[in-house]
Design a protein around this motif. Structure first.
Motif, PDB file in Angstrom:
ATOM      1  N   ILE A 127     -34.558  17.937 -31.868  1.00 24.02           N
ATOM      2  CA  ILE A 127     -33.524  18.886 -31.449  1.00 24.02           C
ATOM      3  C   ILE A 127     -33.769  19.289 -29.996  1.00 24.02           C
ATOM      4  N   ARG A 128     -35.017  19.592 -29.647  1.00 24.02           N
ATOM      5  CA  ARG A 128     -35.360  19.945 -28.264  1.00 24.02           C
ATOM      6  C   ARG A 128     -35.057  18.767 -27.344  1.00 24.02           C
ATOM      7  N   HIS A 129     -35.337  17.549 -27.818  1.00 19.69           N
ATOM      8  CA  HIS A 129     -35.061  16.350 -27.029  1.00 19.69           C
ATOM      9  C   HIS A 129     -33.561  16.240 -26.731  1.00 19.69           C
ATOM     10  N   ALA A 130     -32.742  16.529 -27.718  1.00 20.45           N
ATOM     11  CA  ALA A 130     -31.291  16.482 -27.506  1.00 20.45           C
ATOM     12  C   ALA A 130     -30.857  17.522 -26.463  1.00 20.45           C
ATOM     13  N   PHE A 131     -31.427  18.710 -26.522  1.00 22.40           N
ATOM     14  CA  PHE A 131     -31.114  19.709 -25.494  1.00 22.40           C
ATOM     15  C   PHE A 131     -31.569  19.220 -24.117  1.00 22.40           C
ATOM     16  N   SER A 132     -32.748  18.642 -24.051  1.00 16.86           N
ATOM     17  CA  SER A 132     -33.256  18.128 -22.772  1.00 16.86           C
ATOM     18  C   SER A 132     -32.361  17.019 -22.234  1.00 16.86           C
ATOM     19  N   GLN A 133     -31.903  16.151 -23.118  1.00 20.01           N
ATOM     20  CA  GLN A 133     -31.000  15.081 -22.702  1.00 20.01           C
ATOM     21  C   GLN A 133     -29.681  15.650 -22.170  1.00 20.01           C
ATOM     22  N   THR A 134     -29.173  16.689 -22.808  1.00 18.60           N
ATOM     23  CA  THR A 134     -27.954  17.345 -22.337  1.00 18.60           C
ATOM     24  C   THR A 134     -28.155  17.852 -20.914  1.00 18.60           C
ATOM     25  N   ILE A 135     -29.225  18.569 -20.699  1.00 16.32           N
ATOM     26  CA  ILE A 135     -29.491  19.148 -19.377  1.00 16.32           C
ATOM     27  C   ILE A 135     -29.703  18.049 -18.340  1.00 16.32           C
ATOM     28  N   HIS A 136     -30.461  17.038 -18.694  1.00 18.75           N
ATOM     29  CA  HIS A 136     -30.742  15.919 -17.791  1.00 18.75           C
ATOM     30  C   HIS A 136     -29.457  15.199 -17.363  1.00 18.75           C
ATOM     31  N   HIS A 137     -28.650  14.805 -18.345  1.00 15.70           N
ATOM     32  CA  HIS A 137     -27.445  14.042 -18.020  1.00 15.70           C
ATOM     33  C   HIS A 137     -26.366  14.910 -17.375  1.00 15.70           C
ATOM     34  N   ARG A 138     -26.346  16.185 -17.689  1.00 15.98           N
ATOM     35  CA  ARG A 138     -25.402  17.090 -17.015  1.00 15.98           C
ATOM     36  C   ARG A 138     -25.788  17.235 -15.540  1.00 15.98           C
ATOM     37  N   ALA A 139     -27.079  17.265 -15.256  1.00 16.43           N
ATOM     38  CA  ALA A 139     -27.532  17.310 -13.860  1.00 16.43           C
ATOM     39  C   ALA A 139     -27.145  16.019 -13.137  1.00 16.43           C
ATOM     40  N   GLN A 140     -27.289  14.888 -13.808  1.00 15.54           N
ATOM     41  CA  GLN A 140     -26.830  13.623 -13.217  1.00 15.54           C
ATOM     42  C   GLN A 140     -25.342  13.698 -12.908  1.00 15.54           C
ATOM     43  N   LEU A 141     -24.576  14.219 -13.854  1.00 16.83           N
ATOM     44  CA  LEU A 141     -23.137  14.349 -13.649  1.00 16.83           C
ATOM     45  C   LEU A 141     -22.854  15.237 -12.443  1.00 16.83           C
ATOM     46  N   GLY A 142     -23.612  16.294 -12.271  1.00 15.12           N
ATOM     47  CA  GLY A 142     -23.438  17.158 -11.106  1.00 15.12           C
ATOM     48  C   GLY A 142     -23.649  16.403  -9.804  1.00 15.12           C
ATOM     49  N   VAL A 143     -24.643  15.531  -9.763  1.00 14.86           N
ATOM     50  CA  VAL A 143     -24.883  14.710  -8.571  1.00 14.86           C
ATOM     51  C   VAL A 143     -23.712  13.754  -8.352  1.00 14.86           C
ATOM     52  N   PHE A 144     -23.260  13.110  -9.424  1.00 19.17           N
ATOM     53  CA  PHE A 144     -22.117  12.197  -9.307  1.00 19.17           C
ATOM     54  C   PHE A 144     -20.914  12.941  -8.722  1.00 19.17           C
ATOM     55  N   LEU A 145     -20.620  14.122  -9.279  1.00 20.03           N
ATOM     56  CA  LEU A 145     -19.470  14.891  -8.804  1.00 20.03           C
ATOM     57  C   LEU A 145     -19.660  15.317  -7.351  1.00 20.03           C
ATOM     58  N   ARG A 146     -20.870  15.725  -6.999  1.00 19.03           N
ATOM     59  CA  ARG A 146     -21.162  16.117  -5.623  1.00 19.03           C
ATOM     60  C   ARG A 146     -20.917  14.944  -4.677  1.00 19.03           C
ATOM     61  N   LEU A 147     -21.349  13.744  -5.075  1.00 14.09           N
ATOM     62  CA  LEU A 147     -21.134  12.566  -4.240  1.00 14.09           C
ATOM     63  C   LEU A 147     -19.655  12.227  -4.084  1.00 14.09           C
ATOM     64  N   LEU A 148     -18.854  12.670  -5.036  1.00 12.83           N
ATOM     65  CA  LEU A 148     -17.399  12.469  -4.956  1.00 12.83           C
ATOM     66  C   LEU A 148     -16.701  13.653  -4.274  1.00 12.83           C
ATOM     67  N   ASP A 149     -17.476  14.564  -3.700  1.00 15.32           N
ATOM     68  CA  ASP A 149     -16.953  15.756  -3.015  1.00 15.32           C
ATOM     69  C   ASP A 149     -16.170  16.679  -3.933  1.00 15.32           C
ATOM     70  N   ILE A 150     -16.582  16.742  -5.183  1.00 15.63           N
ATOM     71  CA  ILE A 150     -15.965  17.646  -6.141  1.00 15.63           C
ATOM     72  C   ILE A 150     -16.871  18.866  -6.270  1.00 15.63           C
ATOM     73  N   PRO A 151     -16.383  20.052  -5.944  1.00  9.68           N
ATOM     74  CA  PRO A 151     -17.218  21.255  -6.084  1.00  9.68           C
ATOM     75  C   PRO A 151     -17.667  21.431  -7.536  1.00  9.68           C
ATOM     76  N   ILE A 152     -18.932  21.748  -7.698  1.00  8.55           N
ATOM     77  CA  ILE A 152     -19.463  21.883  -9.049  1.00  8.55           C
ATOM     78  C   ILE A 152     -19.731  23.345  -9.393  1.00  8.55           C
ATOM     79  N   PRO A 153     -19.552  23.680 -10.657  1.00  8.97           N
ATOM     80  CA  PRO A 153     -19.829  25.046 -11.102  1.00  8.97           C
ATOM     81  C   PRO A 153     -21.325  25.255 -11.294  1.00  8.97           C
ATOM     82  N   GLY A 154     -21.738  26.483 -11.285  1.00 10.62           N
ATOM     83  CA  GLY A 154     -23.132  26.799 -11.559  1.00 10.62           C
ATOM     84  C   GLY A 154     -23.463  26.527 -13.010  1.00 10.62           C
ATOM     85  N   SER A 155     -24.746  26.267 -13.243  1.00 16.67           N
ATOM     86  CA  SER A 155     -25.212  26.056 -14.611  1.00 16.67           C
ATOM     87  C   SER A 155     -25.959  27.281 -15.112  1.00 16.67           C
ATOM     88  N   TYR A 156     -26.974  27.680 -14.395  1.00 12.62           N
ATOM     89  CA  TYR A 156     -27.797  28.820 -14.806  1.00 12.62           C
ATOM     90  C   TYR A 156     -27.788  29.901 -13.729  1.00 12.62           C
TER      91      TYR A 156
END
Length: 164
Positions: A127-156
């Motif tokens: 279960i903790r691994h699934a949460f970690s995977q969520t956070i990890h891949h969401r951070a990757q998505l944030g980088v992808f969006l940033r590279l596309l010049d899409i403003p990203i919302p805060g996470s924490y």
């Protein structure tokens, strides 16, 4: 402490952040990837949307063997499909957590590919691994969006885009 209650609370918080991020994924860039070794934007977003359902793996199974079965990502054609997948995965995962007896949290759980063991943990660890995977891949998505010049919302807390 009621561990299941805490996990459900964490799930709510993480899903609110994931909803904000996935809502920004542009359909016209689904096939874009920042590097040949990277997932496409669509594949990454789909993967992120599927992760909440992983809680069923921890609850209903003791072993996940990637050499058994033929997983295929859920087909996504639009951002609406992506958000609907997240909601479906969220409800699936939440239901699994709600029916998990706390006494089973320390039961062994293994992720493998045939003889190769990738994760040897407990149901709680998965279960903790699934949460970690969520956070990890969401951070990757944030980088992808940033590279596309899409403003990203805060996470924490606020993002650089929200701070001006």
């Amino acid at each position: 402490m009621d561990i299941i209650k805490e996990l459900l609370s964490e799930l709510e918080s993480e899903m609110a952040i994931s909803r904000k991020m996935l809502a920004l994924v542009p359909e016209d860039r689904f096939d874009w990837a920042p590097h040949p070794k990277s997932m496409t934007l669509k594949r990454l977003a789909t993967h992120l949307a599927e992760i909440p359902a992983w809680f069923t793996l921890a609850v209903d199974q003791d072993v996940l063997d990637f050499n058994e079965g033929s997983y295929q990502p859920t087909p996504i054609k639009s951002n609406a499909d992506l958000l609907a997948l997240l909601e479906k995965s969220y409800h699936t995962g939440k239901s699994a957590l709600e029916r998990l007896p706390e006494a089973l949290l320390d039961k062994p759980w293994i992720m493998r590919g045939g003889e190769a063991v990738y994760l040897d943990t407990t149901k709680y660890g998965m279960i903790r691994h699934a949460f970690s995977q969520t956070i990890h891949h969401r951070a990757q998505l944030g980088v992808f969006l940033r590279l596309l010049d899409i403003p990203i919302p805060g996470s924490y807390g606020p993002s650089a885009d929200e701070m001006g």
